[in-house]
Design a protein around this motif. Structure first.
Motif, PDB file in Angstrom:
ATOM      1  N   GLU A  74     -19.050 -37.202 -11.033  1.00  0.00           N
ATOM      2  CA  GLU A  74     -18.449 -37.301 -12.231  1.00  0.00           C
ATOM      3  C   GLU A  74     -17.477 -37.507 -12.560  1.00  0.00           C
ATOM      4  N   ASN A  75     -16.664 -38.577 -13.451  1.00  0.00           N
ATOM      5  CA  ASN A  75     -15.272 -38.767 -13.273  1.00  0.00           C
ATOM      6  C   ASN A  75     -13.986 -37.931 -13.267  1.00  0.00           C
ATOM      7  N   GLU A  76     -13.435 -37.982 -12.408  1.00  0.00           N
ATOM      8  CA  GLU A  76     -12.105 -36.945 -12.108  1.00  0.00           C
ATOM      9  C   GLU A  76     -12.372 -36.340 -13.181  1.00  0.00           C
ATOM     10  N   ILE A  77     -11.547 -36.751 -14.368  1.00  0.00           N
ATOM     11  CA  ILE A  77     -11.442 -36.436 -15.758  1.00  0.00           C
ATOM     12  C   ILE A  77     -12.159 -35.730 -15.988  1.00  0.00           C
ATOM     13  N   GLU A  78     -13.007 -35.960 -16.363  1.00  0.00           N
ATOM     14  CA  GLU A  78     -14.019 -35.179 -16.583  1.00  0.00           C
ATOM     15  C   GLU A  78     -14.665 -34.396 -16.469  1.00  0.00           C
ATOM     16  N   LEU A  79     -14.856 -33.969 -14.707  1.00  0.00           N
ATOM     17  CA  LEU A  79     -14.383 -32.544 -14.674  1.00  0.00           C
ATOM     18  C   LEU A  79     -13.898 -31.653 -14.059  1.00  0.00           C
ATOM     19  N   ALA A  80     -12.550 -32.649 -14.111  1.00  0.00           N
ATOM     20  CA  ALA A  80     -11.522 -31.678 -14.441  1.00  0.00           C
ATOM     21  C   ALA A  80     -11.651 -30.992 -15.544  1.00  0.00           C
ATOM     22  N   ASP A  81     -11.974 -31.264 -17.067  1.00  0.00           N
ATOM     23  CA  ASP A  81     -11.824 -31.085 -17.879  1.00  0.00           C
ATOM     24  C   ASP A  81     -13.150 -29.541 -18.046  1.00  0.00           C
ATOM     25  N   ARG A  82     -14.454 -30.240 -17.029  1.00  0.00           N
ATOM     26  CA  ARG A  82     -15.736 -29.030 -17.077  1.00  0.00           C
ATOM     27  C   ARG A  82     -14.820 -28.002 -16.290  1.00  0.00           C
ATOM     28  N   LEU A  83     -14.081 -27.703 -15.231  1.00  0.00           N
ATOM     29  CA  LEU A  83     -14.234 -27.139 -14.592  1.00  0.00           C
ATOM     30  C   LEU A  83     -12.645 -26.256 -15.027  1.00  0.00           C
ATOM     31  N   GLY A  84     -12.345 -26.514 -15.645  1.00  0.00           N
ATOM     32  CA  GLY A  84     -11.074 -26.462 -16.761  1.00  0.00           C
ATOM     33  C   GLY A  84      -9.512 -26.217 -15.707  1.00  0.00           C
ATOM     34  N   LEU A  85      -9.740 -27.341 -14.876  1.00  0.00           N
ATOM     35  CA  LEU A  85      -8.421 -27.496 -13.768  1.00  0.00           C
ATOM     36  C   LEU A  85      -8.023 -28.648 -14.708  1.00  0.00           C
ATOM     37  N   SER A  86      -6.744 -28.511 -13.958  1.00  0.00           N
ATOM     38  CA  SER A  86      -5.849 -29.545 -14.265  1.00  0.00           C
ATOM     39  C   SER A  86      -6.037 -30.749 -13.574  1.00  0.00           C
ATOM     40  N   ARG A  87      -5.797 -32.235 -13.859  1.00  0.00           N
ATOM     41  CA  ARG A  87      -6.091 -33.628 -13.081  1.00  0.00           C
ATOM     42  C   ARG A  87      -5.893 -33.711 -11.517  1.00  0.00           C
ATOM     43  N   PRO A  88      -4.579 -33.648 -11.393  1.00  0.00           N
ATOM     44  CA  PRO A  88      -4.239 -33.546 -10.153  1.00  0.00           C
ATOM     45  C   PRO A  88      -4.690 -32.681  -9.113  1.00  0.00           C
TER      46      PRO A  88
END
Length: 243
Positions: free
Chosen positions: A37-51
């Motif tokens: 998955e796109n890093e941004i989408e994956l971060a949002d799905r897991l509730g994580l920051s993008r960095p």
């Protein structure tokens, strides 16, 4: 791909993500060529920051498990084969790890034992031995060049069987059971021919393993000299404190 995070754990979140993606690659759930998955989408799905997500992906890129490609995204390259130093065959280990091993047999011939092979097998020089040269693949990628020598009396299998099954499994099917072995692991650079066969650059680092295996009677049943790609293969050893 499901990723479960323990936010109360002292293990950093980026490491938890990286480790679970790595395990999915090792299990074969993410095969070479799979896109994440796109890093941004994956971060949002897991509730994580993008960095945090970017660091997790970079951890796997650094290990050679993932690659970032412009216009395509992040893809799985391959899963590194981690092999414990035990008395097992490469074919059996790859099968257990869902790496889908295949084999190309390059040589299968009977010839007189040279002086050094005779020493390894404990037979007089000139004794008929079977020499095997095979390339072992994991998930369609070349992983190892395997050269083996056996007493001719033990090698009753065909070239076709060697292409379908592991050497130790074939020996077991004829009643030969390996009980102990001496083994040496080293490293060097690949020759031009070896690099071509393994799909790596000439002079790239490779791991080497020499093993003499002995059967129930105590006699040597095979000597192997194998070469492994170091970019997707490693040995793991458990160390115990001496009391």
């Amino acid at each position: 791909m499901d990723i479960e995070l323990d936010r109360g754990s002292p293990v950093p979140l980026y490491f938890q993500v990286a480790r679970q993606i790595e395990q999915a690659i090792e299990r074969g759930e993410l095969v070479p060529g799979s896109r994440l998955e796109n890093e941004i989408e994956l971060a949002d799905r897991l509730g994580l920051s993008r960095p945090t997500m970017r660091r997790a992906i970079q951890e796997l890129v650094s290990k050679g498990l993932l690659v970032r490609r412009r216009g395509i995204g992040t893809q799985v390259v391959h899963g590194q084969v981690k092999r414990r130093v035990e008395l097992t065959s490469l074919h059996d280990d790859l099968t257990r790890g869902n790496q889908h091993p295949t084999t190309r047999v390059l040589e299968h011939e009977v010839l007189p034992a040279s002086d050094d092979i005779a020493v390894h097998l404990g037979v007089p020089p000139g004794t008929p031995v079977v020499r095997l040269v095979r390339i072992r693949y994991a998930q369609d990628e070349p992983l190892a060049i395997m050269r083996n020598w056996l007493p001719a009396s033990l090698a009753s299998f065909s070239t076709a069987e060697l292409g379908e099954r592991g050497l130790y499994a074939l020996l077991r099917s004829t009643g030969v059971h390996i009980r102990i072995a001496s083994q040496r692991i080293c490293a060097r650079t690949a020759s031009t021919e070896e690099a071509h066969q393994l799909g790596i650059k000439r002079g790239a680092a490779v791991l080497t393993m020499e093993r003499t295996a002995y059967g129930e009677s105590g006699s040597a049943v095979e000597f192997g000299a194998h070469i492994y790609r170091s970019d997707n293969y490693s040995f793991e050893i458990t160390l115990v404190e001496r009391s």
